[in-house]
Scaffold this active site. Structure first.
Site, PDB file in Angstrom:
ATOM      1  N   TYR A  11       0.834  -1.205   0.000  1.00  0.00           N
ATOM      2  CA  TYR A  11       0.000   0.000   0.000  1.00  0.00           C
ATOM      3  C   TYR A  11       0.870   1.258   0.000  1.00  0.00           C
ATOM      4  O   TYR A  11       0.628   2.195  -0.774  1.00  0.00           O
ATOM      5  CB  TYR A  11      -0.915  -0.020   1.216  1.00  0.00           C
ATOM      6  CG  TYR A  11      -1.877   1.141   1.285  1.00  0.00           C
ATOM      7  CD1 TYR A  11      -3.023   1.153   0.510  1.00  0.00           C
ATOM      8  CD2 TYR A  11      -1.638   2.221   2.131  1.00  0.00           C
ATOM      9  CE1 TYR A  11      -3.918   2.209   0.574  1.00  0.00           C
ATOM     10  CE2 TYR A  11      -2.527   3.283   2.195  1.00  0.00           C
ATOM     11  CZ  TYR A  11      -3.662   3.271   1.418  1.00  0.00           C
ATOM     12  OH  TYR A  11      -4.537   4.327   1.474  1.00  0.00           O
ATOM     13  N   SER A  12       1.885   1.289   0.849  1.00  0.00           N
ATOM     14  CA  SER A  12       2.762   2.454   0.940  1.00  0.00           C
ATOM     15  C   SER A  12       3.468   2.709  -0.390  1.00  0.00           C
ATOM     16  O   SER A  12       3.560   3.857  -0.852  1.00  0.00           O
ATOM     17  CB  SER A  12       3.797   2.245   2.051  1.00  0.00           C
ATOM     18  OG  SER A  12       3.169   2.064   3.302  1.00  0.00           O
TER      19      SER A  12
END
Length: 238
Positions: A145-146
């Protein structure tokens, strides 16, 4: 006229609602056909288009249908995204890692690639990408996600510079977490950790994100492009 992806619920629906309240018409692009249609009916002045945002042919069809329904496209809000669960980087399934990158980074690129030429032809447009504070700081146990949100920030910066003289502006927002359905994909420990990092000690409200997104989508935003706008309760103010 605004396209908002992932607008059947959560942040996207709040943005679509704020846009309609501000006088815009909206096209909801969402993979959930039923929820998208219900949201469009509730909003009024809105159309619903069900599609997989990672499918180029589906994007082309939705683009054509949106133009047929509304006659123009002034605003694109790339909001749709997934978290993909939580685990240390070396334990995340490779297929899940790739899926998060596809939905959160490749899909916004593909949508912009389809829609931006329409804006260039009109000499006006606003692109607003919904990134995340995770893209600035890198959340542990959420490397996929990051990385996807960091990539979306980088894409926004490049796109903004490419379009700088065209009348089309591209900016992104980096919210802290909001208490939406996306929390269902996360562990309670991860949710608690995210809140502990926010100096205001609360999650952002979807209406607060919508207010910022709609300003960036407006004519009042006229000298910001390729920029990153923080809305993290003081977590990462850069």
């Amino acid at each position: 006229m605004a396209i908002v992806t992932g607008a059947a619920r959560g942040i996207g629906l709040a943005i679509a609602r704020r846009a309609v309240e501000s006088g815009a018409t909206v096209a909801i692009w969402d993979m959930d056909a039923k929820a998208g249609a219900e949201a469009a009916a509730a909003l009024g002045r809105a159309s619903a288009h069900a599609l997989d945002l990672t499918d180029g042919s589906a994007i082309a069809a939705a683009h054509a249908a949106t133009l047929a329904a509304h006659g123009r496209i002034d605003i694109l809000v790339n909001n749709a995204g997934i978290t993909g669960g939580n685990a240390p980087s070396w334990e995340l399934p490779i297929a899940e890692w790739r899926r998060v990158i596809e939905v959160n980074l490749v899909a916004p690129y593909m949508v912009a690639r389809a829609v931006v030429p329409t804006m260039i032809a009109a000499s006006y447009g606003r692109v607003v990408n919904i990134a995340s504070i995770a893209g600035k700081e890198g959340n542990p146990n959420a490397s996929h996600y990051s990385a996807s949100k960091a990539g979306l920030i980088g894409f926004t910066k490049s796109l903004g510079k490419e379009l700088a003289k065209s009348g089309v502006l591209a900016n992104c927002i980096t919210p802290a977490a909001a208490a939406t359905d996306i929390f269902k994909q996360m562990t309670e420990q991860q949710i608690a950790w995210m809140r502990s990092k926010i100096p205001m000690d609360r999650f952002v409200e979807v209406e607060e994100i919508a207010a910022m997104a709609c300003w960036l989508a407006s004519e009042d935003c006229s000298f910001s492009t390729g920029a990153v706008f923080d809305i993290s309760g003081g977590r990462a103010v850069y």
